[in-house]
Write a protein that holds these residues in place. Structure first.
Motif, PDB file in Angstrom:
ATOM      1  N   ALA A 222       0.842  -1.187   0.000  1.00 12.32           N
ATOM      2  CA  ALA A 222       0.000   0.000   0.000  1.00 12.32           C
ATOM      3  C   ALA A 222       0.874   1.233   0.000  1.00 12.32           C
ATOM      4  CB  ALA A 222      -0.898  -0.004   1.243  1.00 12.32           C
ATOM      5  N   VAL A 223       0.297   2.365  -0.389  1.00  9.53           N
ATOM      6  CA  VAL A 223       1.006   3.630  -0.241  1.00  9.53           C
ATOM      7  C   VAL A 223       1.285   3.810   1.246  1.00  9.53           C
ATOM      8  CG1 VAL A 223       0.848   6.125  -0.472  1.00  9.53           C
ATOM      9  CG2 VAL A 223      -0.095   4.638  -2.248  1.00  9.53           C
ATOM     10  N   PRO A 224       2.537   3.978   1.657  1.00  8.69           N
ATOM     11  CA  PRO A 224       2.865   4.043   3.095  1.00  8.69           C
ATOM     12  C   PRO A 224       2.090   5.125   3.827  1.00  8.69           C
ATOM     13  CG  PRO A 224       4.856   3.816   1.778  1.00  8.69           C
ATOM     14  CD  PRO A 224       3.741   4.068   0.810  1.00  8.69           C
ATOM     15  N   ALA A 225       1.838   4.867   5.107  1.00  8.91           N
ATOM     16  CA  ALA A 225       1.075   5.798   5.937  1.00  8.91           C
ATOM     17  C   ALA A 225       1.851   7.073   6.222  1.00  8.91           C
ATOM     18  CB  ALA A 225       0.690   5.122   7.250  1.00  8.91           C
ATOM     19  N   GLY A 226       3.193   6.971   6.222  1.00  9.96           N
ATOM     20  CA  GLY A 226       3.993   8.147   6.535  1.00  9.96           C
ATOM     21  C   GLY A 226       4.044   8.462   8.008  1.00  9.96           C
ATOM     22  N   ALA A 227       3.680   7.499   8.839  1.00 10.91           N
ATOM     23  CA  ALA A 227       3.704   7.674  10.293  1.00 10.91           C
ATOM     24  C   ALA A 227       3.853   6.304  10.934  1.00 10.91           C
ATOM     25  CB  ALA A 227       2.432   8.359  10.789  1.00 10.91           C
ATOM     26  N   THR A 228       4.312   6.277  12.162  1.00  7.28           N
ATOM     27  CA  THR A 228       4.456   5.026  12.886  1.00  7.28           C
ATOM     28  C   THR A 228       3.141   4.665  13.572  1.00  7.28           C
ATOM     29  OG1 THR A 228       5.141   6.110  14.933  1.00  7.28           O
ATOM     30  CG2 THR A 228       6.879   5.543  13.329  1.00  7.28           C
TER      31      THR A 228
ATOM     32  N   ALA B 262      -8.459   3.167  -1.011  1.00  5.88           N
ATOM     33  CA  ALA B 262      -7.866   1.993  -1.658  1.00  5.88           C
ATOM     34  C   ALA B 262      -6.368   1.972  -1.389  1.00  5.88           C
ATOM     35  CB  ALA B 262      -8.129   2.040  -3.156  1.00  5.88           C
ATOM     36  N   ALA B 263      -5.796   0.787  -1.383  1.00 10.60           N
ATOM     37  CA  ALA B 263      -4.390   0.631  -1.010  1.00 10.60           C
ATOM     38  C   ALA B 263      -3.458   1.456  -1.895  1.00 10.60           C
ATOM     39  CB  ALA B 263      -3.999  -0.845  -1.075  1.00 10.60           C
ATOM     40  N   HIS B 264      -3.836   1.675  -3.156  1.00  7.90           N
ATOM     41  CA  HIS B 264      -2.959   2.414  -4.060  1.00  7.90           C
ATOM     42  C   HIS B 264      -3.132   3.926  -3.921  1.00  7.90           C
ATOM     43  CE1 HIS B 264      -6.708   1.580  -6.369  1.00  7.90           C
ATOM     44  NE2 HIS B 264      -6.604   2.872  -6.651  1.00  7.90           N
ATOM     45  N   ASP B 265      -4.043   4.358  -3.053  1.00  6.92           N
ATOM     46  CA  ASP B 265      -4.251   5.784  -2.819  1.00  6.92           C
ATOM     47  C   ASP B 265      -3.601   6.220  -1.516  1.00  6.92           C
ATOM     48  OD1 ASP B 265      -5.744   6.147  -5.126  1.00  6.92           O
ATOM     49  OD2 ASP B 265      -7.635   5.641  -4.135  1.00  6.92           O
ATOM     50  N   HIS B 266      -3.283   7.480  -1.435  1.00  2.91           N
ATOM     51  CA  HIS B 266      -2.762   8.053  -0.196  1.00  2.91           C
ATOM     52  C   HIS B 266      -3.837   8.001   0.875  1.00  2.91           C
ATOM     53  CE1 HIS B 266      -0.650  10.739   2.527  1.00  2.91           C
ATOM     54  NE2 HIS B 266      -1.715  11.528   2.550  1.00  2.91           N
ATOM     55  N   ALA B 267      -3.453   7.718   2.110  1.00  2.00           N
ATOM     56  CA  ALA B 267      -4.407   7.644   3.222  1.00  2.00           C
ATOM     57  C   ALA B 267      -4.401   8.956   4.005  1.00  2.00           C
ATOM     58  CB  ALA B 267      -4.048   6.478   4.152  1.00  2.00           C
ATOM     59  N   PRO B 268      -5.454   9.777   3.881  1.00  2.00           N
ATOM     60  CA  PRO B 268      -5.534  11.007   4.680  1.00  2.00           C
ATOM     61  C   PRO B 268      -5.708  10.651   6.155  1.00  2.00           C
ATOM     62  CG  PRO B 268      -7.071  11.051   2.813  1.00  2.00           C
ATOM     63  CD  PRO B 268      -6.586   9.639   2.962  1.00  2.00           C
ATOM     64  N   LEU B 269      -4.846  11.145   6.989  1.00  2.00           N
ATOM     65  CA  LEU B 269      -4.870  10.795   8.415  1.00  2.00           C
ATOM     66  C   LEU B 269      -4.917  12.058   9.264  1.00  2.00           C
ATOM     67  CD1 LEU B 269      -2.206   7.968   8.158  1.00  2.00           C
ATOM     68  CD2 LEU B 269      -4.639   7.641   8.638  1.00  2.00           C
ATOM     69  N   GLY B 270      -5.803  12.987   8.864  1.00  2.00           N
ATOM     70  CA  GLY B 270      -5.936  14.238   9.586  1.00  2.00           C
ATOM     71  C   GLY B 270      -6.866  14.140  10.783  1.00  2.00           C
ATOM     72  N   ASP B 271      -6.980  15.239  11.514  1.00  2.00           N
ATOM     73  CA  ASP B 271      -7.808  15.263  12.711  1.00  2.00           C
ATOM     74  C   ASP B 271      -9.296  15.206  12.404  1.00  2.00           C
ATOM     75  OD1 ASP B 271      -5.526  15.385  14.199  1.00  2.00           O
ATOM     76  OD2 ASP B 271      -5.585  17.559  14.531  1.00  2.00           O
ATOM     77  N   ASP B 272      -9.685  15.316  11.111  1.00  5.36           N
ATOM     78  CA  ASP B 272     -11.101  15.192  10.768  1.00  5.36           C
ATOM     79  C   ASP B 272     -11.630  13.793  11.080  1.00  5.36           C
ATOM     80  OD1 ASP B 272      -9.314  14.378   8.753  1.00  5.36           O
ATOM     81  OD2 ASP B 272     -10.896  14.409   7.250  1.00  5.36           O
ATOM     82  N   LEU B 273     -10.731  12.832  11.249  1.00 10.81           N
ATOM     83  CA  LEU B 273     -11.151  11.482  11.643  1.00 10.81           C
ATOM     84  C   LEU B 273     -11.716  11.451  13.056  1.00 10.81           C
ATOM     85  CD1 LEU B 273      -8.128   9.513  10.155  1.00 10.81           C
ATOM     86  CD2 LEU B 273     -10.516   9.282   9.426  1.00 10.81           C
ATOM     87  N   LEU B 274     -11.500  12.506  13.822  1.00  8.02           N
ATOM     88  CA  LEU B 274     -11.980  12.568  15.209  1.00  8.02           C
ATOM     89  C   LEU B 274     -13.243  13.406  15.340  1.00  8.02           C
ATOM     90  CD1 LEU B 274      -8.538  13.124  16.982  1.00  8.02           C
ATOM     91  CD2 LEU B 274      -9.806  10.981  16.729  1.00  8.02           C
ATOM     92  N   VAL B 275     -13.717  13.996  14.246  1.00  7.99           N
ATOM     93  CA  VAL B 275     -14.903  14.858  14.311  1.00  7.99           C
ATOM     94  C   VAL B 275     -16.131  14.033  14.680  1.00  7.99           C
ATOM     95  CG1 VAL B 275     -16.469  16.288  12.942  1.00  7.99           C
ATOM     96  CG2 VAL B 275     -13.985  16.530  12.679  1.00  7.99           C
ATOM     97  N   GLN B 276     -16.879  14.492  15.675  1.00  7.01           N
ATOM     98  CA  GLN B 276     -18.102  13.810  16.098  1.00  7.01           C
ATOM     99  C   GLN B 276     -19.296  14.439  15.376  1.00  7.01           C
ATOM    100  OE1 GLN B 276     -17.937  11.096  18.729  1.00  7.01           O
ATOM    101  NE2 GLN B 276     -15.992  11.341  17.638  1.00  7.01           N
TER     102      GLN B 276
END
Length: 359
Positions: free
Chosen positions: A193-199, A220-234
């Motif tokens: 997959a495109v690496p996460a860029g974080a541990t 998808a594995a071939h796409d970049h994974a956005p890992l911003g703080d929007d994942l925590l929005v309630q």
């Protein structure tokens, strides 16, 4: 008729054509049917005629004609058409729809997390291996769970020593196999997959386990994974929140119904076409995601189920409102809500994400 039922019907037609010597080709182990794409014909489509044309020495449309004769009129099928180079397109019989919907809701409630699981790959040992990178490791774990929903046996290994704190994201992996052990497996596949860029540790510390897992797997594995703080929005802008909220609402309905003395039972058909379709698609989504090694398909399907459930919940309350007395309609709506909760919980389980009863 479910996609699995339709697949078995088409496979029986192939066997019958071969037995009658109308078709000289090997009978496949299974036949895949898929939802018709927008603009297509019918409810489902199947490309088995194209698959058999070469071995049979016939044009694909000729094979399709042979199969159509043996599928047309089967219970649950209203119309069979041939389109393009030889696709079979099926329109289901609407008169059997209510019975099929009722059976599906009951099956989902009875099977729980096992709904949609099959034994197609029973006895097949597969090994997945991935590089020393957290996103690939997480995807490998979910692909393994997907393959197990199809009855397969799976071993996951890393090409190097696992990274620190991987276990906090549910990663359990063994060492990379030697040549002798690899030869014992029926299939060996690499997960990249495109690496996460974080541990793993950085992701868990910032996002927590569940949001990190969703963020790593939703694209998808071939796409970049956005890992911003929007994942925590309630809120509704966060798909993970909506999926978990929908599951929690389904569980809350069951608790409130118990308090009211109302039990679920699908006795009358419920007009919720989007939700019924989403529930019907669940087994096929699991099978396709397993075949393609694509957990992102499960995540997107969960969003579809959640949206359909929340629309249904908002327009057709499963529980009595005000002075309304409990009725058979409420019992059926509650059963449908519980089936939706089951699918949401099962999909989240495949992704390694907790399905909380409260949000």
């Amino acid at each position: 008729m479910t996609p699995a039922d339709l697949s078995r019907t088409v496979l029986r037609a192939v066997r019958r054509a071969v037995d009658e010597d109308a078709l000289r080709a090997p009978v496949p182990a299974r036949v895949r049917v898929e939802r018709t794409r927008p603009g297509g014909s019918g409810d489902y489509a199947c490309a088995v005629a194209l698959q058999l044309a070469g071995p049979a020495g016939l044009p694909a449309r000729g094979v399709a004609e042979i199969l159509r004769e043996r599928v047309a009129g089967a219970p649950g099928i209203g119309r069979v058409e041939i389109t393009g180079p030889g696709f079979l397109n099926f329109t289901l019989d609407a008169t059997t729809g209510a019975e099929t919907r009722a059976a599906r809701v009951r099956e989902a409630r009875e099977l729980g997390l096992r709904y949609g699981r099959v034994t197609t790959e029973a006895g097949r040992l597969q090994r997945l291996h991935h590089p020393r990178e957290i996103r690939a490791a997480v995807l490998a774990q979910s692909v393994a769970r997907l393959l197990r929903t199809q009855g397969g046996q799976v071993i996951v290994s890393c090409t190097e020593e696992p990274g620190p704190r991987w276990e906090e994201l549910g990663v359990r992996t063994g060492p990379h196999p030697g040549a002798e052990e690899t030869e014992k497996t029926v299939e060996s596949a690499g997960i990249r997959a495109v690496p996460a860029g974080a541990t793993a540790g950085a992701l868990v510390d910032r996002l927590g386990r569940d949001a990190a897992l969703w963020g790593l797997q939703r694209p998808a594995a071939h796409d970049h994974a956005p890992l911003g703080d929007d994942l925590l929005v309630q809120g509704e802008t966060n798909p993970l929140f909506l999926v978990r909220y929908a599951h929690a609402r389904a569980r809350a309905l069951t608790r409130e119904a118990a308090r009211l003395g109302l039990t679920a039972g699908y006795d009358t058909d419920v007009d919720a076409p989007a939700l019924h379709t989403a529930l019907a698609d669940h087994p096929g989504v699991l099978a396709t995601a397993a075949r393609l090694h694509a957990p992102d398909r499960v995540a997107r399907h969960l969003e579809t189920v959640a949206d359909a459930f929340l629309d249904f919940h908002g327009t057709t309350p499963p529980l009595p409102v005000g002075d309304e007395k409990p009725s058979a309609a409420h019992r059926s709506r509650l059963a449908l809500a519980e089936a939706a909760g089951t699918v949401l919980a099962g999909g989240l389980f495949v992704l390694g994400i907790h399905a909380p009863p409260h949000v």
